[in-house]
Design an enzyme around this catalytic site. Structure first.
Site, mmCIF file in Angstrom:
data_model
loop_
_atom_site.group_PDB
_atom_site.id
_atom_site.type_symbol
_atom_site.label_atom_id
_atom_site.label_comp_id
_atom_site.label_asym_id
_atom_site.label_seq_id
_atom_site.Cartn_x
_atom_site.Cartn_y
_atom_site.Cartn_z
ATOM 1 N N VAL A 145 -19.852 7.570 33.450
ATOM 2 C CA VAL A 145 -21.108 6.909 33.087
ATOM 3 C C VAL A 145 -21.679 7.499 31.794
ATOM 4 C CG1 VAL A 145 -23.523 6.610 33.817
ATOM 5 C CG2 VAL A 145 -21.679 6.204 35.441
ATOM 6 N N ASP A 163 -21.871 18.385 27.617
ATOM 7 C CA ASP A 163 -21.149 18.700 28.855
ATOM 8 C C ASP A 163 -20.873 20.190 28.859
ATOM 9 O OD1 ASP A 163 -19.286 16.642 30.834
ATOM 10 O OD2 ASP A 163 -19.001 18.816 30.946
ATOM 11 N N GLU A 190 -26.897 2.540 36.520
ATOM 12 C CA GLU A 190 -25.778 1.990 35.751
ATOM 13 C C GLU A 190 -25.017 0.974 36.594
ATOM 14 O OE1 GLU A 190 -25.080 2.822 32.401
ATOM 15 O OE2 GLU A 190 -24.289 0.913 33.094
ATOM 16 N N GLU A 227 -15.612 -0.161 36.109
ATOM 17 C CA GLU A 227 -14.489 0.499 35.453
ATOM 18 C C GLU A 227 -13.497 -0.574 35.012
ATOM 19 O OE1 GLU A 227 -12.709 3.811 37.423
ATOM 20 O OE2 GLU A 227 -14.641 4.543 38.117
ATOM 21 N N LEU A 239 -15.217 -12.397 46.315
ATOM 22 C CA LEU A 239 -14.742 -13.069 47.523
ATOM 23 C C LEU A 239 -13.213 -13.031 47.555
ATOM 24 C CD1 LEU A 239 -17.057 -16.201 47.990
ATOM 25 C CD2 LEU A 239 -17.043 -14.076 49.301
ATOM 26 N N GLY A 263 -12.336 0.045 47.070
ATOM 27 C CA GLY A 263 -12.105 1.478 46.840
ATOM 28 C C GLY A 263 -12.869 1.893 45.601
ATOM 29 N N CYS A 294 -17.238 4.291 43.418
ATOM 30 C CA CYS A 294 -18.616 3.842 43.650
ATOM 31 C C CYS A 294 -18.862 3.237 45.023
ATOM 32 C CB CYS A 294 -19.026 2.850 42.572
ATOM 33 S SG CYS A 294 -19.174 3.619 40.968
ATOM 34 N N LYS A 296 -18.594 5.448 48.253
ATOM 35 C CA LYS A 296 -19.597 6.516 48.196
ATOM 36 C C LYS A 296 -21.016 5.951 48.307
ATOM 37 C CE LYS A 296 -21.354 9.316 44.594
ATOM 38 N NZ LYS A 296 -21.552 8.987 43.224
ATOM 39 N N LYS A 303 -7.994 -0.393 41.227
ATOM 40 C CA LYS A 303 -8.018 -1.774 40.749
ATOM 41 C C LYS A 303 -7.309 -1.797 39.395
ATOM 42 C CE LYS A 303 -12.358 -1.887 38.260
ATOM 43 N NZ LYS A 303 -13.630 -2.546 38.092
#
Ligand code: UDX
Length: 429
Positions: free
Chosen positions: A11, A30, A151, A155, A250, A257, A260, A263, A320
């Site tokens: 993100v 970071d 957000e 992905e 759909l 999976g 996101c 979780k 995916k």
């Protein structure tokens, strides 16, 4: 505007690059020095279409820089985004200790008015805690506002999504903070929805949980299709034409999976329970998602009888297509279950291979999709990559010991497959 982003995970990195592209002066921070070095050399820690080019372009234009300390982030940005990880705990609740640590560090370096934005996905009422923490650890009289700005990037299409948002949700309390956020998103002003902080936090959990619900719903319908002889793709098409329902999300398959949905649904169930509401509906969504994997494995077993020593080719490891992310990927769980049952698994994924290697032992990783098929008793399709869809059927048949396919993503037409002599099973058809 001057913007700082704390945390260069998925993100944070995409957001930083997008703010720079929108013309802002962005600093991404970071504490992982290796990662920052890598970014400064132009290398991406994740695969995301268009990101590398976007980062390179904005670094060259000097609108995007990287650093390692929160002090630098606080000195630079009028708006400071918190984009650190909120990984799931065994209980299903997200671990908010990084958000807490960053908030305390922000407080330490708060010398002038800053808008502190929570962009990491957090449960409702986290904004309140962030505000309290900063107030407690900052010098008395320090000026700041907390804002929630969740957000919604997917992905694999995050960069494209960022420049074509459905909506930008801004949860803010003061006019000053609202105005600064609206200036930041000036190019998308008509897409901005300004709400209170808690509602903004809830929009994120409710949206992702609703999409997960849609997937579990169609997977449940797929089961009824299998039991009754109907075709779930036809049912979904007929449903989706109703504008109130819509055609997206759909697609029946192996269940949701990724980093996101699993979780966020867990976290929403958890926070609901803590607030005193049993979100039974979402617990059922989780259950259906889990059962979907078991049903897929059962189909493989029905085709092969005993799995021990059977050669199984697996196409797809990423959760995916168009991503290298294997977190909570149904494909990884399927490979592990087949391996544990004694099957000889050969898997291939166009981008997710390296990440899969670090979480999956005891299987063979093929250098290409054809190698995986050599002498295979069965092909299991777990991710709907385009190159799998376009595969040469004669070549598949020639390479496999037995032309049996169990397709978890409905990428081919069952009638055509039968005509070509394949034993072919898919989901809900
Ligand atoms: C999701 C949300 O879409 C995004 O708004 C949010 O910010 C982050 O989480 P992402 O996890 O990248 O994005 O993937 P998404 O494309 O939403 O797919 C999630 C999972 O659902 C994948 O495993 C996918 O295979 C599955 N899925 C999706 C289905 O099984 N059927 C569908 O019809 C759609």
């Amino acid at each position: 505007m001057k913007v700082s982003v704390i945390g260069t995970g998925y993100v944070g990195l995409v957001s930083g690059a997008v703010f720079a592209e929108l013309g802002h002066d962005a600093l991404c921070v970071d504490n992982d020095e290796r990662k920052v070095k890598m970014l400064e050399q132009g290398h991406m820690p994740i695969y995301e279409p268009g990101l590398e080019e976007l980062v390179a372009k904005n670094r060259a234009a000097k609108r995007l820089r990287f650093a390692t300390t929160i002090q630098e982030a606080m000195e630079h940005g009028d708006v400071v985004f918190i984009c650190v990880g909120t990984p799931p705990l065994p209980s299903g609740a997200p671990d908010l200790s990084y958000v807490d640590a960053v908030s305390r560090d922000i407080a330490k370096h708060l010398t002038k008015y800053r808008v502190i934005v929570e962009k990491s996905t957090v449960p409702v009422q986290t904004g309140e805690k962030v505000k309290l923490t900063i107030s407690k650890y900052a010098k008395a009289g320090s000026e700041f506002d907390v804002v929630s700005n969740p957000e919604f990037l997917r992905e694999g299409s995050a960069v494209a999504d960022a420049f074509n948002p459905d909506r930008i949700v801004i949860g803010a309390e003061t006019q000053r903070a609202k105005d600064m956020m609206l200036n930041l998103y000036d190019k998308f002003r008509d897409k901005c929805v300004v709400v209170d902080i808690k509602s903004s936090e809830l929009i994120k959990h409710a949206s992702n949980s609703f999409l997960a619900l849609k997937i579990s719903f169609i997977n449940a319908v797929a089961n009824i299709c299998e039991l009754s002889g109907a075709d779930v793709t036809q049912v979904a098409r007929g449903m989706g034409l109703d504008q109130r329902i819509g055609p997206q999300f759909l697609y029946a398959g192996l269940g949701y999976g990724g980093s996101c949905f699993p979780k966020d649904v867990d976290a929403f169930v958890d926070i609901s329970a803590k607030l005193g509401y049993d979100f039974h509906l979402l617990r059922e969504v989780q259950r259906i998602n889990h059962v979907q994997l078991e049903k897929f494995l059962k189909k493989i077993e029905q085709e092969l009888w005993m799995l021990r020593d059977k050669k199984i080719a697996v196409w797809g490891l990423a959760f995916k297509p168009n991503t290298d992310d294997v977190r909570e990927s149904p494909a990884i769980k399927i490979c592990a279950a087949l391996r544990d049952a004694g099957a000889k698994v050969r898997a291939f994924d166009p981008k997710g291979q390296e990440n899969a290697k670090s979480v999956l032992a005891g299987i063979e990783f093929s250098p290409d999709m054809w190698h995986a098929l050599e002498g295979a008793d069965l092909l299991a399709i777990c991710t709907e990559w385009d190159e799998f869809r376009k595969a040469d059927f004669a070549r598949i048949k020639k390479l496999m010991a037995h032309p049996t396919i169990v397709d978890g993503r409905n990428i081919w037409d069952p009638v055509e497959m039968k005509k070509m002599g394949f034993a072919y099973r898919s989901v809900g058809r």
